[in-house]
Design a protein around this motif. Structure first.
Motif, mmCIF file in Angstrom:
data_model
loop_
_atom_site.group_PDB
_atom_site.id
_atom_site.type_symbol
_atom_site.label_atom_id
_atom_site.label_comp_id
_atom_site.label_asym_id
_atom_site.label_seq_id
_atom_site.Cartn_x
_atom_site.Cartn_y
_atom_site.Cartn_z
ATOM 1 N N PHE C 31 0.755 -1.114 -0.042
ATOM 2 C CA PHE C 31 0.059 0.053 0.037
ATOM 3 C C PHE C 31 0.929 1.207 -0.057
ATOM 4 N N GLU C 32 1.927 1.247 0.805
ATOM 5 C CA GLU C 32 2.856 2.541 0.758
ATOM 6 C C GLU C 32 3.517 2.648 -0.606
ATOM 7 N N HIS C 33 3.963 1.535 -1.220
ATOM 8 C CA HIS C 33 4.477 1.611 -2.359
ATOM 9 C C HIS C 33 3.527 2.192 -3.533
ATOM 10 N N ALA C 34 2.357 1.919 -3.493
ATOM 11 C CA ALA C 34 1.250 2.449 -4.207
ATOM 12 C C ALA C 34 1.213 4.082 -4.170
ATOM 13 N N GLU C 77 -5.408 -0.618 -6.649
ATOM 14 C CA GLU C 77 -6.094 0.532 -6.907
ATOM 15 C C GLU C 77 -5.815 1.744 -5.599
ATOM 16 N N SER C 78 -5.763 2.844 -6.156
ATOM 17 C CA SER C 78 -5.544 3.834 -5.019
ATOM 18 C C SER C 78 -6.285 5.233 -5.193
ATOM 19 N N PHE C 79 -7.239 5.616 -4.453
ATOM 20 C CA PHE C 79 -7.902 6.964 -4.534
ATOM 21 C C PHE C 79 -7.474 7.774 -3.556
ATOM 22 N N LEU C 87 -5.205 13.931 4.341
ATOM 23 C CA LEU C 87 -5.213 13.594 3.148
ATOM 24 C C LEU C 87 -5.505 12.074 3.350
ATOM 25 N N VAL C 88 -6.624 11.341 2.786
ATOM 26 C CA VAL C 88 -7.019 10.094 2.878
ATOM 27 C C VAL C 88 -7.103 9.385 1.716
ATOM 28 N N PHE C 89 -6.196 8.302 1.991
ATOM 29 C CA PHE C 89 -6.048 7.153 0.752
ATOM 30 C C PHE C 89 -6.962 6.093 1.027
ATOM 31 N N ARG C 90 -7.798 5.675 -0.125
ATOM 32 C CA ARG C 90 -8.640 4.335 -0.188
ATOM 33 C C ARG C 90 -8.145 3.562 -1.016
ATOM 34 N N GLN C 91 -7.566 2.483 -0.601
ATOM 35 C CA GLN C 91 -6.952 1.554 -1.829
ATOM 36 C C GLN C 91 -7.135 0.191 -1.256
ATOM 37 N N LYS C 92 -7.211 -0.640 -2.391
ATOM 38 C CA LYS C 92 -7.426 -2.021 -2.402
ATOM 39 C C LYS C 92 -6.427 -2.956 -3.376
ATOM 40 N N ASN C 94 -6.325 -5.964 -5.514
ATOM 41 C CA ASN C 94 -7.013 -7.080 -6.350
ATOM 42 C C ASN C 94 -6.145 -8.120 -6.947
ATOM 43 N N ASN C 95 -6.289 -9.445 -6.819
ATOM 44 C CA ASN C 95 -5.860 -10.362 -7.557
ATOM 45 C C ASN C 95 -6.094 -10.398 -9.107
ATOM 46 N N LYS C 96 -5.008 -10.029 -9.803
ATOM 47 C CA LYS C 96 -5.081 -9.850 -11.369
ATOM 48 C C LYS C 96 -6.008 -10.931 -11.998
ATOM 49 N N THR C 97 -5.805 -12.152 -11.511
ATOM 50 C CA THR C 97 -6.234 -13.310 -12.180
ATOM 51 C C THR C 97 -7.607 -13.844 -12.007
ATOM 52 N N THR C 98 -7.966 -13.488 -10.617
ATOM 53 C CA THR C 98 -9.564 -14.106 -10.124
ATOM 54 C C THR C 98 -10.324 -12.677 -9.942
ATOM 55 N N GLY C 99 -9.569 -11.655 -9.771
ATOM 56 C CA GLY C 99 -10.420 -10.286 -9.663
ATOM 57 C C GLY C 99 -10.811 -10.132 -8.270
ATOM 58 N N VAL C 100 -10.459 -11.027 -7.339
ATOM 59 C CA VAL C 100 -10.996 -11.113 -5.821
ATOM 60 C C VAL C 100 -10.091 -10.175 -5.305
ATOM 61 N N THR C 101 -10.659 -9.216 -4.294
ATOM 62 C CA THR C 101 -10.049 -8.325 -3.523
ATOM 63 C C THR C 101 -9.260 -8.884 -2.533
ATOM 64 N N ALA C 102 -7.835 -8.923 -2.082
ATOM 65 C CA ALA C 102 -7.356 -9.341 -1.237
ATOM 66 C C ALA C 102 -7.220 -8.826 0.057
ATOM 67 N N ALA C 103 -7.268 -7.451 0.005
ATOM 68 C CA ALA C 103 -7.137 -6.474 1.055
ATOM 69 C C ALA C 103 -7.588 -4.993 0.986
#
Lengths: 131, 131, 131, 131
Positions: C31-34, C77-79, C87-92, C94-103
């Protein structure tokens, strides 16, 4: 002929140390990552798992030649040879933009069997890295 | 006579890798931590700051001899000698309970002046490590 | 309209913990990297440096929903929105292959001026994230 | 009455980031380390292993209140309560010298059985944390 595998990586913000450049230990992480990629590309994990062998690092020698900075784009080149009973990786990290080598590493691995006894490099792996 | 500084450390849960023992890079962290403690014990940071010198690692060689497991109590011994123009650390990690050496490291540092030009080990530091 | 920045990442071998999946702290690193990539893409570092401001994280909340495994390909994804003075970041992730959100993560940052006094989000940055 | 476990830690040189203070992710490592110590002190690993249960982190919320600097001596306090089906840790990192709280964390864990199905906190563990 030796297999050469290249891995690309970009230096990340959380990898910087208090001097503002890449921490020494992160170079070691990068070299390890490139070895995982090497094993993956040659499908060596399948062989290791099938025979219940465990590759273990016994020696790491890193020569640091240039600092790495935030967002630097890097290419890691990984070669691998047998020096019985070891598997020896020779790797370098090159700056993609300048072409300059930032670090070189030599890493020795030995294989353990399921009883944790050291064995020679499994023949199947020896063949794969020389094809 | 050479200064010997010892640093104690306990292996932590988050430092384990997928094999359940201490990851290779964490050994390098431990050796680095022990060097910071060496500098701190001899008050070398004060000298470095006063002269605006920057110690930079140029070589790390680690020999891994035993695995380190969760909650293992470790003693890191650090010696330091001059090999002009380098400052060379010789360190080992011993298991406090068994007395067995888990890893050895040789690390070379070079000093840069404020213009990032390599210089000899500053005389004040050379004296401190030999008192 | 909010800017959305996406960052791709592949889980690496040295990031696995003793359970064989990605360690909790590595999610925070991702998340920090993003967020560094977000700042970089919008060229916010230039603004921060020009005004001698320092963004500091005050709150991190991560919800872990799925494990991440070796070589998983991920899209972060980072908003980013203003909630004065934060300043508030909302991030998730997603697994690119399955599309499922991991965190998912919500991270609050506050800006400090050169005297380390907390200030509102600088207007130039507020504008950049809303263009 | 709730068990309170305290863990002491000293901030290390390799844990600093490019701002010269402890990186955000390292706080998370410290909190995780203190939870391992909590489990160890109450001998909960024995129970977990006996029943083949796996504790998994589902939520981490960290509030950063003060920076942590090189060689700062820290005391981590860890409490633990049941909020079915979760085990919830409330932890804080205090500076040993100044007594000031540097960070607080709330972490939720859920237990998985051997089929990776979420279950209630095992009764034996519920009892141990309340004795």
């Amino acid at each position: 002929m030796q297999k050469k595998i290249t891995t690309t990586i970009t230096a990340r913000g959380y990898e910087l140390d208090s001097y503002g450049h890449l921490n020494n230990a992160v170079y070691l992480n990068y070299f390890e990552h490139a070895r995982w990629e090497f094993f993956r590309t040659l499908d060596l994990y399948r062989i290791i798992a099938a025979f219940d062998h465990l590759p273990v690092v016994t020696d790491v020698h890193i020569r640091y030649q240039r600092e790495i900075r935030l967002f630097d784009e890097l290419i890691i080149e990984s070669f691998c040879i047998q020096e019985k009973p070891y598997l020896v990786f020779r790797q370098k990290i090159n700056n993609k933009t300048t072409g300059v080598t930032a670090a070189r590493a030599t890493t020795k691995l030995i294989f353990l069997d399921k009883n944790k006894i050291a064995i020679d490099v499994p023949a199947e792996i020896g063949e794969m890295i020389q094809q």
